[in-house]
Write a protein that holds these residues in place. Structure first.
Motif, PDB file in Angstrom:
ATOM      1  N   PHE A 131       0.818  -1.190  -0.074  1.00  0.00           N
ATOM      2  CA  PHE A 131      -0.266  -0.021  -0.052  1.00  0.00           C
ATOM      3  C   PHE A 131       0.864   1.230   0.038  1.00  0.00           C
ATOM      4  O   PHE A 131       1.508   1.409   1.011  1.00  0.00           O
TER       5      PHE A 131
ATOM      6  N   PRO B 221      -1.667   7.504  -1.930  1.00  0.00           N
ATOM      7  CA  PRO B 221      -1.421   8.800  -3.052  1.00  0.00           C
ATOM      8  C   PRO B 221      -1.632  10.242  -2.112  1.00  0.00           C
ATOM      9  O   PRO B 221      -2.032  11.127  -2.510  1.00  0.00           O
ATOM     10  N   TYR B 222      -1.401  10.173  -0.695  1.00  0.00           N
ATOM     11  CA  TYR B 222      -1.688  11.414   0.071  1.00  0.00           C
ATOM     12  C   TYR B 222      -0.839  11.217   1.268  1.00  0.00           C
ATOM     13  O   TYR B 222      -0.103  10.329   1.593  1.00  0.00           O
TER      14      TYR B 222
ATOM     15  N   VAL C  80      -3.461   6.074  10.122  1.00  0.00           N
ATOM     16  CA  VAL C  80      -4.163   4.561   9.969  1.00  0.00           C
ATOM     17  C   VAL C  80      -4.973   4.406  11.429  1.00  0.00           C
ATOM     18  O   VAL C  80      -4.259   4.676  12.379  1.00  0.00           O
TER      19      VAL C  80
ATOM     20  N   ASN D 231     -13.149   0.180  12.622  1.00  0.00           N
ATOM     21  CA  ASN D 231     -12.142   0.890  11.940  1.00  0.00           C
ATOM     22  C   ASN D 231     -11.437  -0.135  10.979  1.00  0.00           C
ATOM     23  O   ASN D 231     -10.726   0.297   9.826  1.00  0.00           O
TER      24      ASN D 231
ATOM     25  N   ALA E 126     -12.659  -2.650   9.705  1.00  0.00           N
ATOM     26  CA  ALA E 126     -13.373  -3.487   8.629  1.00  0.00           C
ATOM     27  C   ALA E 126     -13.085  -3.024   7.245  1.00  0.00           C
ATOM     28  O   ALA E 126     -13.270  -3.989   6.377  1.00  0.00           O
ATOM     29  N   ARG E 127     -12.503  -1.973   6.840  1.00  0.00           N
ATOM     30  CA  ARG E 127     -12.195  -1.408   5.649  1.00  0.00           C
ATOM     31  C   ARG E 127     -11.119  -2.412   5.075  1.00  0.00           C
ATOM     32  O   ARG E 127     -10.780  -2.192   3.773  1.00  0.00           O
ATOM     33  N   TYR E 128     -10.445  -3.117   5.587  1.00  0.00           N
ATOM     34  CA  TYR E 128      -9.365  -3.974   5.000  1.00  0.00           C
ATOM     35  C   TYR E 128      -9.800  -5.265   4.976  1.00  0.00           C
ATOM     36  O   TYR E 128      -9.735  -5.970   5.587  1.00  0.00           O
ATOM     37  N   ASP E 129     -10.509  -5.296   3.608  1.00  0.00           N
ATOM     38  CA  ASP E 129     -11.426  -6.396   3.222  1.00  0.00           C
ATOM     39  C   ASP E 129     -10.807  -7.161   1.878  1.00  0.00           C
ATOM     40  O   ASP E 129     -11.384  -7.924   1.262  1.00  0.00           O
TER      41      ASP E 129
ATOM     42  N   VAL F  96     -10.683  -5.774  -0.956  1.00  0.00           N
ATOM     43  CA  VAL F  96     -11.600  -5.408  -2.218  1.00  0.00           C
ATOM     44  C   VAL F  96     -10.722  -4.330  -3.019  1.00  0.00           C
ATOM     45  O   VAL F  96     -10.371  -4.294  -4.304  1.00  0.00           O
ATOM     46  N   ARG F  97     -10.091  -3.151  -2.088  1.00  0.00           N
ATOM     47  CA  ARG F  97      -9.504  -2.259  -3.045  1.00  0.00           C
ATOM     48  C   ARG F  97      -7.988  -1.948  -2.757  1.00  0.00           C
ATOM     49  O   ARG F  97      -7.522  -1.300  -3.901  1.00  0.00           O
ATOM     50  N   TYR F  98      -7.427  -2.417  -1.864  1.00  0.00           N
ATOM     51  CA  TYR F  98      -6.114  -2.121  -1.673  1.00  0.00           C
ATOM     52  C   TYR F  98      -5.465  -3.163  -0.707  1.00  0.00           C
ATOM     53  O   TYR F  98      -6.191  -3.847  -0.045  1.00  0.00           O
TER      54      TYR F  98
ATOM     55  N   LEU G 110     -17.481 -14.238  -2.259  1.00  0.00           N
ATOM     56  CA  LEU G 110     -16.932 -12.970  -1.457  1.00  0.00           C
ATOM     57  C   LEU G 110     -16.738 -13.186  -0.054  1.00  0.00           C
ATOM     58  O   LEU G 110     -15.653 -12.560   0.457  1.00  0.00           O
TER      59      LEU G 110
ATOM     60  N   TYR H  19     -13.110 -12.397   1.978  1.00  0.00           N
ATOM     61  CA  TYR H  19     -12.908 -11.868   3.123  1.00  0.00           C
ATOM     62  C   TYR H  19     -12.030 -12.771   4.213  1.00  0.00           C
ATOM     63  O   TYR H  19     -11.368 -11.977   4.752  1.00  0.00           O
TER      64      TYR H  19
ATOM     65  N   ARG I 149      -8.568 -11.789   5.358  1.00  0.00           N
ATOM     66  CA  ARG I 149      -8.605 -11.128   6.773  1.00  0.00           C
ATOM     67  C   ARG I 149      -7.870 -12.200   7.853  1.00  0.00           C
ATOM     68  O   ARG I 149      -6.983 -11.814   8.665  1.00  0.00           O
TER      69      ARG I 149
END
Lengths: 496, 485
Positions: free
Chosen positions: A99, A102-103, A212, A328, A330-333, A335-337, A346, A350, A354
């Motif tokens: 990861f 970009p910020y 994070v 907090n 839960a977003r590490y799933d 799907v996106r990064y 699905l 997960y 995880r």
């Protein structure tokens, strides 16, 4: 001229201003030290190119007479919980594999704007969950200190956690200062273990944007430095209102360094009686008594105070923090990064992701938090914990009606050996018994090195202040530092 | 208008509550600055916050809060100056955070009411339990690839108002009236565009049944995401019948979530209570409680437009329209605006008749809304003006109306081009009357014999010879004068 990596922020500022050395030279010294000290595992990612580029920019500014202040050209370690633009950010976890944000987090951006030079991303407990820096996917960090006697003599010791990489880097000469984050003691306890200064500011003083998240209502960034003065300088560069963080306080940032008058005469210092726990290590008690005596000598008035709900603080913390963390994280799933471990559905994906991506301690806290928020248990756990949290906060409010600061030990022991307490999570959680109440109340707390254990390891004392009164905390901390008069660098060498 | 289901074991009534999600009209999302335009390319309106990148934090969008307050005021509801955002936790691929930021036990808007206008002209109140703000989820696209699901996050984080009714409705018709009225109110307020076909207004239907006379609330089934008024009514009919059949058969209705199959007009089980999510609501620690002043509420209240209920009252009391006509005209803001433009400076009843009886038929035939009306309000108003100033008769006006539809020309032009101007020249009419009397010897005898109805034959003859342009009043008077003497 002293060795460059033995300087602190204040002395380096003066040396840079006088042109005794350049920021690039200073940075180069640290890059060498980092390479030589890799055995410590203080860094997850080294960024020598970024560092040299920023150091040269600093030198160019200075040459033009545009130097930006005390942090300009100062080489620091960035806890790998701060998102850094274009630089791998891991939170010490496998699940954030690859990861590259970009910020840039607000705090690291503030430091960069102040001219600080980032040497690399320092190691930490996975998602800042831990008190020994042993839960990092990137391996444990070694404390640069070694016991000179006792059963742990010669053994590798933990640096504390979660900001263990930052603490070890500063203590071991691999950074002049470092950023940390503190949720229940993650700046203060490793500072105590590594013989450095660690300041957790008031909740809301530093922006959480781009950090994070572990437990949103508790997380707070702060400086980890060699001296109290450095902590004041660095906090000034990190802090400030950020409209991108709704919990960031819309307050101006005072000149913390200027608030350190060196005069603590007439200040009333509270000594909470509930912190004198059964079975307390006599060495810790002796250190605390010594601190009290020093402040008395400096003209402080010592007053016993009561924080009656202290005994519920750890239990409260271990409901609130995991509850928030369970959402907090839960977003590490997958799907996106970050990491994705494929699955047949699905839900399978997960579970695979995880299951593989989170370490044991992180999984434990997600489970605890999920349980505490579950239907049928929510009132008994989460709601009750919130009520107790309010009581703990009120305890401090009442105490601060009659005192200006509170003095306690930072941690119940000196650094322990790598591998110790690893099988017993509750024994590990007890490390934070003195720091957690402050976090629950959102108050500023700072650990200052105050002495040594009989085995030759550093021990810290904690100064707690009123909300947004970091100035008094720093001032009292400086008085302790002066009275202790420790020669920390002499025993810092891990090689001894 | 009771809706009773005849079961084998007796008569049943249906109890309906609706949860409606209204997408808030705003430039940006509820907690991020990303745009909210409908129909943009996938994943082009996504901020770092929407994508739940590590360390990202929500910041409330004040415009969305204002819209929620405005809607609450439109529903005559209690505005809570302190409310709390909570996390509703569940995993889904189009929910990047792994939780939806919503409001649980402390919503921004509390109890209110909505007045239903029913087909028989009567009205009925339905209670609003609450309105709360929450984030929308993204979209999962299952049809783009044989083995994979694609995710579009454009909708992720868009502000929704969830408006929850009390279980006060007793028939599909009432539910339909509720949805139409709610849509009308949010459109008047400009807080939601109300377009159910685009998903900017979606409805969850809660249905239970009970024996007539009972006051208990039995186990309900919730049918999710119904996207038209008609489907909502169909889903209720199906659900009510299904549940009555279960009770008649000695069974129990289970609490569950169902989906409406609009192809077949049936509902289908999606997940039962055992598989229901435990959402683990808790206050979002990233956000402070939402607190605003009474002054803000007062400021927004001062900007409220005239709403359908008030407008209906005005049409009845000021314009003298019937409650039914008034209700029909105010139901859609665009219709009301059209009507008022036609009626401006004219006879409002006449304007209402033309809009309802003539224009609506055309719109319905063509399947278009009032905003796409083939005749503008200005032209329809002019047509009415021509009737009032006796340039044309009402009968001719209907022909002109047809011509306007065909040509799109203004009524003046059509009257001019076709020479439809009414004949009011007494000499010309008298000549036509004399000709008719001369040609109808037999009819004259009948009239003299007492058959006054035969007068219509003469009128018809005169109209025929003048192509309908003779002023009917003058024709009647002249005929009577001449035949009676």
């Amino acid at each position: 001229m002293s060795k460059l990596n033995e300087l602190n922020i204040a002395s380096a500022r003066d040396g840079l201003a006088r042109g005794e050395f350049s920021a690039a030279e200073l940075t180069e010294v640290y890059i060498q030290a980092i390479q030589a000290g890799r055995d410590m595992n203080a860094y997850i990612t080294e960024t020598p190119d970024v560092a040299l580029e920023r150091a040269r920019e600093s030198d160019a500014r200075r040459a033009k007479g545009d130097a930006m202040g005390a942090m300009d050209g100062i080489p620091i370690a960035m806890k790998d919980l701060f998102c850094t633009e274009g630089v791998l950010t891991t939170a010490g976890s496998h699940i954030l594999d690859g990861f590259v944000p970009p910020y840039e987090s607000t705090v690291s951006a503030n430091l960069r704007s102040a001219g600080a030079v980032m040497l690399g991303k320092s190691n930490l407990d996975e998602f800042a969950m831990g008190s020994a820096n042993i839960t990092s996917y990137y391996g444990p960090v070694k404390n640069p200190w070694k016991a000179t006697s006792g059963p742990n003599q010669g053994k590798d010791l933990v640096p504390g956690g979660s900001s263990g990489g930052s603490a070890a880097a500063v203590a071991g000469g691999l950074a002049m200062a470092a950023t940390g984050t503190d949720t229940g003691g993650s700046i203060r306890q490793p500072a105590s273990f590594c013989g450095i200064v660690g300041l957790k500011p008031t909740y809301g003083r530093c922006s959480r944007w781009g950090v994070v998240a572990f437990a949103s209502s508790l997380d707070q960034a702060g400086p980890m430095t060699k001296t109290v003065q450095d902590a004041a300088i660095m906090l000034g560069a990190m802090a400030g209102h950020d409209p991108k963080d709704s919990t960031s306080a819309p307050l101006p940032v005072p000149d913390f360094e200027a608030l350190m008058t060196g005069d603590v005469k007439g200040l009333t210092i509270g000594i909470p009686k509930e912190y004198k726990m059964d079975g307390m290590d006599p060495e810790i008690q002796a250190l605390w008594d010594q601190g009290i005596a020093w402040l008395k000598d400096a003209g402080c008035i010592i007053k016993e105070v009561s924080l009656p709900h202290t005994k519920y603080a750890l239990a409260t913390y271990y409901i609130v923090a995991p509850a928030e963390a369970s959402a907090n994280l839960a977003r590490y799933d997958g799907v996106r990064y970050g990491l994705r471990v494929p699955g047949d559905s699905l839900d399978d994906m997960y579970m695979n992701t995880r299951g593989a991506g989170f370490g044991e301690e992180v999984q434990r806290r997600i489970l605890i938090g999920t349980y505490a928020l579950s239907s049928g248990y929510y009132d008994a756990y989460y709601i009750k914990a919130q009520k107790v949290r309010t009581l703990i906060s009120n305890d401090f409010k009442t105490a601060f009606e009659s005192v200006d600061a509170i003095l306690t030990p930072t941690a119940p022991s000196a650094a322990f050996a790598l591998g110790e307490k690893q099988e017993d999570p509750v024994a590990m959680y007890l490390n934070d018994v003195f720091t957690v109440p402050t976090s629950l109340a959102g108050l500023p707390g700072m650990s200052v090195p105050a002495g040594f254990s009989s085995t030759g390891l550093p021990l810290g004392l904690q100064v707690i202040g009123r909300s947004f009164d970091e100035g008094t905390v720093l001032n009292v901390g400086a008085a302790l530092e002066k009275a202790a008069g420790l020669n920390l660098k002499a025993v810092t060498g891990a090689s001894s | 208008m009771s809706y009773i289901l005849k079961g084998e074991t007796g008569d049943w009534e249906v109890v309906i509550g609706l949860e409606v999600h209204c997408q808030v009209i705003s430039n940006a999302k509820l907690f991020s600055g990303a745009a909210t335009d409908f129909g943009a390319e996938p994943n082009t309106q996504v901020s770092l916050v929407d994508a739940a990148m590590p360390g990202m934090l929500p910041v409330i969008n004040e415009q969305c809060v204002r819209q929620a307050i405005k809607t609450g005021l439109g529903l005559k509801a209690k505005i809570n100056t302190k409310s709390v955002f909570a996390r509703k936790n569940y995993f889904y691929a189009d929910l990047p955070q792994g939780y939806q930021i919503s409001q649980a036990d402390q919503p921004i808007v509390g109890p209110g009411t909505i007045i239903l206008d029913l087909a028989d002209g009567t009205s009925r109140e339905v209670g609003i339990e609450r309105l709360h703000l929450e984030q929308d989820a993204g979209k999962s696209l299952h049809d783009q690839d044989p083995t994979r699901t694609f995710i579009d996050l454009n909708r992720t984080g868009v502000a929704l108002m969830e408006i929850v009714s009390d279980p006060d409705m007793r028939s599909p018709e009432e539910a339909g009236a509720y949805l139409r009225k709610l849509r009308s109110i949010v459109r008047y307020l400009e807080t939601c565009d109300g377009n159910m076909d685009q998903g900017s207004m979606r409805c969850d239907v809660n249905v239970s049944v009970r024996p007539v006379g009972s006051t208990e609330l039995r186990t309900r089934a919730e049918t999710k995401n119904v996207n038209s008024v008609r489907f909502a009514m169909q889903a209720i009919e199906y659900e009510a019948a299904r549940q009555v059949a279960i009770y008649d058969g000695g069974g129990e209705v289970v609490q569950e979530t169902r989906l409406f199959d609009s192809q077949k007009g049936v509902t289908r089980s999606m997940r039962s209570k055992e598989h229901a999510h435990d959402y683990r609501y808790f206050p979002d620690p990233d956000l402070l409680p939402l607190v605003f002043s009474d002054d803000l509420v007062a400021e927004i209240k001062a900007t409220l437009p005239e709403l359908p209920d008030e407008r209906k009252d005005r049409y009845i009391n000021v314009f003298g329209l019937s409650p039914y006509d008034a209700g029909v005209l105010v139901a859609e803001k665009d219709t009301a605006m059209y009507f008022e433009a036609v009626a401006e400076g004219r006879d409002a009843k006449m304007a209402a008749n033309w809009v309802i009886n003539n224009l609506f038929a055309v719109l319905s035939d063509r399947g278009v809304g009032i905003s796409d009306s083939p005749i503008s309000a200005v032209d329809l108003g002019k047509l009415l003006g021509l009737i009032v100033d006796e340039t044309i008769s009402t009968k001719i006006a209907k022909d002109v109306f047809e011509a306007m539809l065909e040509t799109g020309d203004s009524p003046e032009k059509i009257v001019e081009d076709k020479g439809l101007k009414q004949i009011t020249d007494t000499g010309a009419i008298e000549a036509a009357v004399d000709a008719a009397i001369a040609a109808g010897t037999a009819q004259v005898a009948q009239y003299k014999g007492g058959n006054e109805k035969i007068l219509g034959w003469f009128v018809g003859q005169v109209m025929k010879s003048t192509q309908g342009k003779a002023n009917p009043g003058q024709v009647n008077k002249l005929l009577k004068d001449k035949l009676d003497n």
